[in-house]
Write a protein that holds these residues in place. Structure first.
Motif, PDB file in Angstrom:
ATOM      1  N   LYS A 179       0.896  -1.183   0.123  1.00 13.83           N
ATOM      2  CA  LYS A 179       0.045  -0.056   0.052  1.00 13.83           C
ATOM      3  C   LYS A 179       0.799   1.138   0.175  1.00 13.83           C
ATOM      4  O   LYS A 179       0.501   2.308   0.673  1.00 13.83           O
ATOM      5  N   ILE A 180       2.062   1.299  -0.864  1.00 17.58           N
ATOM      6  CA  ILE A 180       2.864   2.261  -0.953  1.00 17.58           C
ATOM      7  C   ILE A 180       2.632   2.870  -2.574  1.00 17.58           C
ATOM      8  O   ILE A 180       3.085   1.906  -3.291  1.00 17.58           O
ATOM      9  N   ASN A 181       2.376   3.914  -2.783  1.00 13.04           N
ATOM     10  CA  ASN A 181       2.298   4.492  -4.262  1.00 13.04           C
ATOM     11  C   ASN A 181       3.215   5.313  -4.517  1.00 13.04           C
ATOM     12  O   ASN A 181       3.659   6.104  -3.844  1.00 13.04           O
ATOM     13  N   CYS A 182       4.003   5.097  -5.664  1.00 12.22           N
ATOM     14  CA  CYS A 182       5.011   5.716  -6.176  1.00 12.22           C
ATOM     15  C   CYS A 182       4.669   6.544  -7.516  1.00 12.22           C
ATOM     16  O   CYS A 182       4.099   6.018  -8.134  1.00 12.22           O
ATOM     17  N   ALA A 183       5.694   7.395  -7.743  1.00  9.42           N
ATOM     18  CA  ALA A 183       5.655   8.069  -9.019  1.00  9.42           C
ATOM     19  C   ALA A 183       7.078   7.533  -9.345  1.00  9.42           C
ATOM     20  O   ALA A 183       8.066   7.831  -8.725  1.00  9.42           O
ATOM     21  N   VAL A 184       7.318   7.340 -10.644  1.00  7.94           N
ATOM     22  CA  VAL A 184       8.650   7.106 -11.108  1.00  7.94           C
ATOM     23  C   VAL A 184       8.889   8.027 -12.463  1.00  7.94           C
ATOM     24  O   VAL A 184       8.100   8.222 -13.459  1.00  7.94           O
ATOM     25  N   ILE A 185      10.033   8.725 -12.375  1.00 10.67           N
ATOM     26  CA  ILE A 185      10.210   9.772 -13.272  1.00 10.67           C
ATOM     27  C   ILE A 185      11.645   9.393 -13.940  1.00 10.67           C
ATOM     28  O   ILE A 185      12.623   9.327 -12.999  1.00 10.67           O
ATOM     29  N   ASN A 186      11.585   9.293 -15.395  1.00 10.27           N
ATOM     30  CA  ASN A 186      13.056   9.204 -15.973  1.00 10.27           C
ATOM     31  C   ASN A 186      13.568  10.506 -16.205  1.00 10.27           C
ATOM     32  O   ASN A 186      12.874  11.302 -17.025  1.00 10.27           O
ATOM     33  N   CYS A 187      14.772  10.749 -15.559  1.00 12.24           N
ATOM     34  CA  CYS A 187      15.146  12.072 -15.821  1.00 12.24           C
ATOM     35  C   CYS A 187      16.332  11.794 -16.497  1.00 12.24           C
ATOM     36  O   CYS A 187      17.487  11.816 -16.276  1.00 12.24           O
ATOM     37  N   HIS A 188      15.971  11.726 -17.723  1.00 13.07           N
ATOM     38  CA  HIS A 188      17.110  11.478 -18.947  1.00 13.07           C
ATOM     39  C   HIS A 188      18.126  12.672 -19.310  1.00 13.07           C
ATOM     40  O   HIS A 188      19.237  12.387 -19.818  1.00 13.07           O
ATOM     41  N   THR A 189      17.782  13.723 -18.914  1.00 14.20           N
ATOM     42  CA  THR A 189      18.801  14.741 -19.232  1.00 14.20           C
ATOM     43  C   THR A 189      19.108  15.485 -17.689  1.00 14.20           C
ATOM     44  O   THR A 189      18.162  15.789 -16.952  1.00 14.20           O
ATOM     45  N   ILE A 190      20.152  15.720 -17.197  1.00 11.81           N
ATOM     46  CA  ILE A 190      20.535  16.110 -15.804  1.00 11.81           C
ATOM     47  C   ILE A 190      20.757  17.738 -16.251  1.00 11.81           C
ATOM     48  O   ILE A 190      20.413  18.560 -15.262  1.00 11.81           O
ATOM     49  N   LYS A 191      21.360  18.175 -17.272  1.00 11.46           N
ATOM     50  CA  LYS A 191      21.436  19.707 -17.654  1.00 11.46           C
ATOM     51  C   LYS A 191      21.085  19.828 -19.051  1.00 11.46           C
ATOM     52  O   LYS A 191      21.593  19.144 -19.995  1.00 11.46           O
ATOM     53  N   PRO A 192      19.940  20.524 -19.263  1.00 14.78           N
ATOM     54  CA  PRO A 192      19.557  21.174 -18.386  1.00 14.78           C
ATOM     55  C   PRO A 192      18.406  20.319 -17.288  1.00 14.78           C
ATOM     56  O   PRO A 192      17.820  19.518 -17.865  1.00 14.78           O
ATOM     57  N   LEU A 193      18.393  20.709 -16.357  1.00 11.94           N
ATOM     58  CA  LEU A 193      17.226  19.774 -15.254  1.00 11.94           C
ATOM     59  C   LEU A 193      15.721  20.319 -15.410  1.00 11.94           C
ATOM     60  O   LEU A 193      15.673  21.532 -15.644  1.00 11.94           O
ATOM     61  N   ASP A 194      14.975  19.536 -15.255  1.00 13.37           N
ATOM     62  CA  ASP A 194      13.587  19.751 -15.618  1.00 13.37           C
ATOM     63  C   ASP A 194      12.942  20.238 -14.225  1.00 13.37           C
ATOM     64  O   ASP A 194      12.484  19.643 -13.487  1.00 13.37           O
ATOM     65  N   ARG A 195      13.219  21.681 -13.800  1.00 16.68           N
ATOM     66  CA  ARG A 195      12.619  22.109 -12.516  1.00 16.68           C
ATOM     67  C   ARG A 195      11.410  22.342 -12.609  1.00 16.68           C
ATOM     68  O   ARG A 195      10.884  21.766 -11.273  1.00 16.68           O
ATOM     69  N   GLU A 196      10.712  22.466 -13.330  1.00 14.42           N
ATOM     70  CA  GLU A 196       9.225  22.373 -13.373  1.00 14.42           C
ATOM     71  C   GLU A 196       8.486  21.111 -12.714  1.00 14.42           C
ATOM     72  O   GLU A 196       7.799  21.148 -11.892  1.00 14.42           O
ATOM     73  N   THR A 197       9.052  19.832 -13.386  1.00 13.52           N
ATOM     74  CA  THR A 197       8.582  18.743 -12.768  1.00 13.52           C
ATOM     75  C   THR A 197       9.123  18.430 -11.480  1.00 13.52           C
ATOM     76  O   THR A 197       8.259  17.579 -10.915  1.00 13.52           O
ATOM     77  N   ILE A 198      10.273  18.459 -11.285  1.00 14.91           N
ATOM     78  CA  ILE A 198      11.028  18.147 -10.170  1.00 14.91           C
ATOM     79  C   ILE A 198      10.380  19.134  -8.753  1.00 14.91           C
ATOM     80  O   ILE A 198       9.902  18.503  -7.746  1.00 14.91           O
ATOM     81  N   ILE A 199       9.992  20.063  -8.847  1.00 15.72           N
ATOM     82  CA  ILE A 199       9.284  20.887  -7.954  1.00 15.72           C
ATOM     83  C   ILE A 199       7.785  20.653  -7.734  1.00 15.72           C
ATOM     84  O   ILE A 199       7.387  20.351  -6.714  1.00 15.72           O
ATOM     85  N   LYS A 200       7.353  20.247  -9.015  1.00 14.88           N
ATOM     86  CA  LYS A 200       5.727  19.811  -8.840  1.00 14.88           C
ATOM     87  C   LYS A 200       5.799  18.448  -8.005  1.00 14.88           C
ATOM     88  O   LYS A 200       4.835  18.341  -7.151  1.00 14.88           O
TER      89      LYS A 200
END
Length: 154
Positions: free
Chosen positions: A55-76
Motif C-alpha cells: 500500500k505504498i504508491n510511487c511516481a517514477v520519473i525518467n530524468c534522462h537529461t541532468i543539464k538542463p534539469l527539469d525544474r518544473e517537474t521536480i518542484i511539482k
C-alpha cells in the motif's frame, strides 16, 4: 557499474525533449517520487509496481537529461509527494542526486534518500553483485523508499 544488456524502456515513439523529464509511472496519490535514468529506470519501475502490495504508491520519473534539469517537474513532484528517492548508476555526488538536491533545497525542501555509489572508486565485477553492494538492487531501493517515508512522517 553496468555491463550487462538492459531492457528497452523507451522507443523512438517515446516523447523526448532535452531538459524535460518523463513521468513513466504514477498510481493513485503517490507518497514518494523515484527519479532514475538509464538502465536503472527499469529497476525503479519494478520496485514501484512491487511495493504497491504494501500500500505504498510511487511516481517514477525518467530524468534522462541532468543539464538542463527539469525544474518544473521536480518542484511539482516535491510538492506532490514530499519525498524523493534518487537512484543512479553513478557516484552519489556530482550527478542526478546532487542536481535535484540543490534545486529542492532552494525551492521546496523535502527528505531525499539516494541509491548510488557512495564516494568510492569504480570497480569491475558482476553487475548484479555490484548493484547489491552499492544499494542499487530492488531490495535496497525498497529500503530507501521506506526510510524516506519514515523521515517524511517525522
Amino acid at each position: 557499474l553496468q555491463r550487462s544488456s538492459t531492457l528497452t524502456i523507451t522507443t523512438e515513439d517515446t516523447p523526448f525533449e532535452i531538459g524535460k523529464a518523463n513521468v513513466l509511472y504514477e498510481k493513485n496519490e503517490p507518497e514518494v517520487t523515484i527519479f532514475a535514468h538509464g538502465n536503472l529506470v527499469h529497476t525503479a519501475l519494478k520496485v514501484a509496481s512491487n511495493i504497491e502490495s504494501e500500500k505504498i504508491n510511487c511516481a517514477v520519473i525518467n530524468c534522462h537529461t541532468i543539464k538542463p534539469l527539469d525544474r518544473e517537474t521536480i518542484i511539482k513532484y516535491a510538492k506532490k509527494t514530499k519525498a524523493f528517492v534518487i537512484i543512479e548508476d553513478h557516484q552519489k555526488f556530482g550527478g542526478l542526486g546532487s542536481a535535484i538536491s540543490e534545486l529542492v533545497s532552494e525551492a521546496y525542501p523535502i527528505p531525499i534518500e539516494y541509491a548510488a555509489v557512495n564516494d568510492l572508486f569504480g570497480e569491475t565485477g558482476n553487475t548484479e553483485e555490484l548493484y547489491q553492494k552499492h544499494g542499487l538492487d530492488e531490495t535496497s531501493i525498497k529500503k530507501s523508499i521506506l526510510k524516506v517515508l519514515k523521515r517524511k512522517l517525522n
